[in-house]
Design a protein around this motif. Structure first.
Motif, PDB file in Angstrom:
ATOM      1  N   GLY A 107       0.820  -1.214   0.000  1.00 42.11           N
ATOM      2  CA  GLY A 107       0.000   0.000   0.000  1.00 42.11           C
ATOM      3  C   GLY A 107       0.847   1.254   0.000  1.00 42.11           C
ATOM      4  O   GLY A 107       1.734   1.417  -0.833  1.00 42.11           O
ATOM      5  N   ARG A 108       0.608   2.088   0.987  1.00 41.01           N
ATOM      6  CA  ARG A 108       1.289   3.382   1.070  1.00 41.01           C
ATOM      7  C   ARG A 108       2.672   3.208   1.712  1.00 41.01           C
ATOM      8  O   ARG A 108       2.860   2.350   2.563  1.00 41.01           O
ATOM      9  CB  ARG A 108       0.432   4.283   1.967  1.00 41.01           C
ATOM     10  CG  ARG A 108       0.571   5.766   1.719  1.00 41.01           C
ATOM     11  CD  ARG A 108      -0.402   6.572   2.573  1.00 41.01           C
ATOM     12  NE  ARG A 108      -0.314   6.186   3.981  1.00 41.01           N
ATOM     13  CZ  ARG A 108      -1.275   5.605   4.661  1.00 41.01           C
ATOM     14  NH1 ARG A 108      -2.425   5.320   4.078  1.00 41.01           N
ATOM     15  NH2 ARG A 108      -1.130   5.290   5.939  1.00 41.01           N
ATOM     16  N   ILE A 109       3.619   4.054   1.297  1.00 40.54           N
ATOM     17  CA  ILE A 109       4.943   4.054   1.929  1.00 40.54           C
ATOM     18  C   ILE A 109       5.060   5.342   2.741  1.00 40.54           C
ATOM     19  O   ILE A 109       4.879   6.437   2.206  1.00 40.54           O
ATOM     20  CB  ILE A 109       6.073   4.015   0.869  1.00 40.54           C
ATOM     21  CG1 ILE A 109       6.029   2.692   0.110  1.00 40.54           C
ATOM     22  CG2 ILE A 109       7.435   4.225   1.514  1.00 40.54           C
ATOM     23  CD1 ILE A 109       7.029   2.588  -1.028  1.00 40.54           C
ATOM     24  N   SER A 110       5.328   5.211   4.040  1.00 42.83           N
ATOM     25  CA  SER A 110       5.520   6.398   4.889  1.00 42.83           C
ATOM     26  C   SER A 110       6.946   6.400   5.411  1.00 42.83           C
ATOM     27  O   SER A 110       7.514   5.346   5.705  1.00 42.83           O
ATOM     28  CB  SER A 110       4.576   6.374   6.092  1.00 42.83           C
ATOM     29  OG  SER A 110       3.255   6.289   5.642  1.00 42.83           O
ATOM     30  N   ILE A 111       7.514   7.596   5.501  1.00 38.23           N
ATOM     31  CA  ILE A 111       8.862   7.742   6.041  1.00 38.23           C
ATOM     32  C   ILE A 111       8.717   8.415   7.404  1.00 38.23           C
ATOM     33  O   ILE A 111       8.113   9.474   7.517  1.00 38.23           O
ATOM     34  CB  ILE A 111       9.748   8.612   5.109  1.00 38.23           C
ATOM     35  CG1 ILE A 111       9.747   8.035   3.673  1.00 38.23           C
ATOM     36  CG2 ILE A 111      11.161   8.717   5.651  1.00 38.23           C
ATOM     37  CD1 ILE A 111      10.293   6.638   3.505  1.00 38.23           C
ATOM     38  N   ARG A 112       9.294   7.782   8.413  1.00 41.14           N
ATOM     39  CA  ARG A 112       9.138   8.285   9.784  1.00 41.14           C
ATOM     40  C   ARG A 112      10.497   8.419  10.449  1.00 41.14           C
ATOM     41  O   ARG A 112      11.518   8.026   9.895  1.00 41.14           O
ATOM     42  CB  ARG A 112       8.319   7.295  10.619  1.00 41.14           C
ATOM     43  CG  ARG A 112       6.964   6.961  10.027  1.00 41.14           C
ATOM     44  CD  ARG A 112       5.862   7.583  10.868  1.00 41.14           C
ATOM     45  NE  ARG A 112       4.570   7.541  10.185  1.00 41.14           N
ATOM     46  CZ  ARG A 112       3.694   6.564  10.322  1.00 41.14           C
ATOM     47  NH1 ARG A 112       3.969   5.534  11.085  1.00 41.14           N
ATOM     48  NH2 ARG A 112       2.537   6.628   9.696  1.00 41.14           N
ATOM     49  N   GLU A 113      10.453   8.896  11.676  1.00 37.72           N
ATOM     50  CA  GLU A 113      11.668   8.881  12.512  1.00 37.72           C
ATOM     51  C   GLU A 113      11.241   8.289  13.842  1.00 37.72           C
ATOM     52  O   GLU A 113      10.722   8.974  14.703  1.00 37.72           O
ATOM     53  CB  GLU A 113      12.215  10.297  12.715  1.00 37.72           C
ATOM     54  CG  GLU A 113      13.483  10.293  13.534  1.00 37.72           C
ATOM     55  CD  GLU A 113      14.082  11.690  13.701  1.00 37.72           C
ATOM     56  OE1 GLU A 113      15.203  11.890  13.235  1.00 37.72           O
ATOM     57  OE2 GLU A 113      13.417  12.559  14.297  1.00 37.72           O
ATOM     58  N   GLN A 114      11.371   6.972  13.958  1.00 32.18           N
ATOM     59  CA  GLN A 114      10.956   6.289  15.182  1.00 32.18           C
ATOM     60  C   GLN A 114      12.194   5.771  15.884  1.00 32.18           C
ATOM     61  O   GLN A 114      13.029   5.116  15.268  1.00 32.18           O
ATOM     62  CB  GLN A 114      10.047   5.107  14.833  1.00 32.18           C
ATOM     63  CG  GLN A 114       8.764   5.526  14.139  1.00 32.18           C
ATOM     64  CD  GLN A 114       8.165   4.364  13.352  1.00 32.18           C
ATOM     65  OE1 GLN A 114       8.769   3.884  12.396  1.00 32.18           O
ATOM     66  NE2 GLN A 114       6.992   3.921  13.742  1.00 32.18           N
ATOM     67  N   LYS A 115      12.287   6.047  17.147  1.00 34.86           N
ATOM     68  CA  LYS A 115      13.471   5.633  17.917  1.00 34.86           C
ATOM     69  C   LYS A 115      13.606   4.116  17.984  1.00 34.86           C
ATOM     70  O   LYS A 115      14.703   3.588  18.091  1.00 34.86           O
ATOM     71  CB  LYS A 115      13.366   6.169  19.350  1.00 34.86           C
ATOM     72  CG  LYS A 115      14.086   7.499  19.572  1.00 34.86           C
ATOM     73  CD  LYS A 115      15.589   7.321  19.577  1.00 34.86           C
ATOM     74  CE  LYS A 115      16.304   8.602  20.023  1.00 34.86           C
ATOM     75  NZ  LYS A 115      17.703   8.633  19.628  1.00 34.86           N
ATOM     76  N   THR A 116      12.467   3.411  17.966  1.00 36.62           N
ATOM     77  CA  THR A 116      12.539   1.981  18.264  1.00 36.62           C
ATOM     78  C   THR A 116      12.350   1.065  17.061  1.00 36.62           C
ATOM     79  O   THR A 116      12.501  -0.126  17.171  1.00 36.62           O
ATOM     80  CB  THR A 116      11.456   1.606  19.306  1.00 36.62           C
ATOM     81  OG1 THR A 116      10.199   2.070  18.803  1.00 36.62           O
ATOM     82  CG2 THR A 116      11.740   2.257  20.648  1.00 36.62           C
ATOM     83  N   ARG A 117      11.981   1.621  15.907  1.00 35.79           N
ATOM     84  CA  ARG A 117      11.719   0.740  14.757  1.00 35.79           C
ATOM     85  C   ARG A 117      12.405   1.244  13.502  1.00 35.79           C
ATOM     86  O   ARG A 117      12.424   2.430  13.239  1.00 35.79           O
ATOM     87  CB  ARG A 117      10.217   0.699  14.438  1.00 35.79           C
ATOM     88  CG  ARG A 117       9.348   0.376  15.602  1.00 35.79           C
ATOM     89  CD  ARG A 117       7.936   0.279  15.118  1.00 35.79           C
ATOM     90  NE  ARG A 117       7.711  -1.069  14.599  1.00 35.79           N
ATOM     91  CZ  ARG A 117       6.523  -1.646  14.585  1.00 35.79           C
ATOM     92  NH1 ARG A 117       5.473  -1.007  15.006  1.00 35.79           N
ATOM     93  NH2 ARG A 117       6.378  -2.856  14.115  1.00 35.79           N
TER      94      ARG A 117
END
Length: 190
Positions: A107-117
């Motif tokens: 589906g959709r691709i999201s770019i994040r900034e997650q400390k744990t993943r």
């Protein structure tokens, strides 16, 4: 055929041909042994714009690292959004490429900034990737993309799941180990 950059060919028993731009600005073409030089050259020509874009990103990252020197001021929102854009481009391309090989949709691709993943895949097939992965070696990015796409076939971490990952990336354990041992460094780079 002339290219505006030098590239090195690495032959192995892999099934597909791929281009990698390393963090130090080298262009590597990983190729199955049976590919002819002209086929490889055409492949490089077809991907020239992509390579140039990534060489420019490498140069920019280098310059930013130099200007940040050893002190790491907090990332400005402008810099962060630029990194997120670079990451979106890289992950979109890699996801398209590996989804075809694995034979899955997403589906959709999201770019994040997650400390744990580093990445995740929802039951609907939406993918999340951590933009800081673009500071890691190329094979680590490939591993995270393949790992998340393999969840489209197996929503677990079973033997069957890792068999899918291994069928695409026989060396995946090396990338997984790198992430486990060095992942923390990606938070200190910028």
């Amino acid at each position: 055929m002339r290219h505006p950059f030098e590239y090195e060919i690495i032959y192995s028993s892999r099934k597909t041909i791929a281009i990698q731009v390393t963090r130090d600005g080298r262009v590597l073409v990983r190729s199955p042994r049976q590919c002819s030089r002209s086929y490889i050259d055409n492949f490089v020509s077809n991907n020239e714009n992509w390579v140039l874009k990534h060489l420019a990103s490498v140069k920019e990252l280098e310059e930013q690292k130099k200007s940040a020197a050893s002190s790491h001021p907090p990332l400005s929102s402008k810099d962060r959004s630029r990194y997120i854009e670079i990451a979106r481009d890289i992950f979109t391309r890699k996801t398209e490429y590996y989804a075809r090989i694995i034979g899955v949709s997403y589906g959709r691709i999201s770019i994040r900034e997650q400390k744990t993943r580093w990445g995740s895949c929802s039951s609907k097939g939406n993918l999340n990737f951590n933009w800081r992965l673009i500071l890691a070696p190329e094979e680590v990015l490939d591993y995270v993309v393949v790992h998340e796409l393999a969840h489209r076939r197996e929503m677990n971490h079973s033997k069957a799941f890792y068999a899918i990952v291994e069928s695409v990336l026989p060396d995946y354990r090396k990338a997984r180990r790198w992430l486990r041992d060095n992942g923390q460094l990606l938070w200190e780079k910028v």
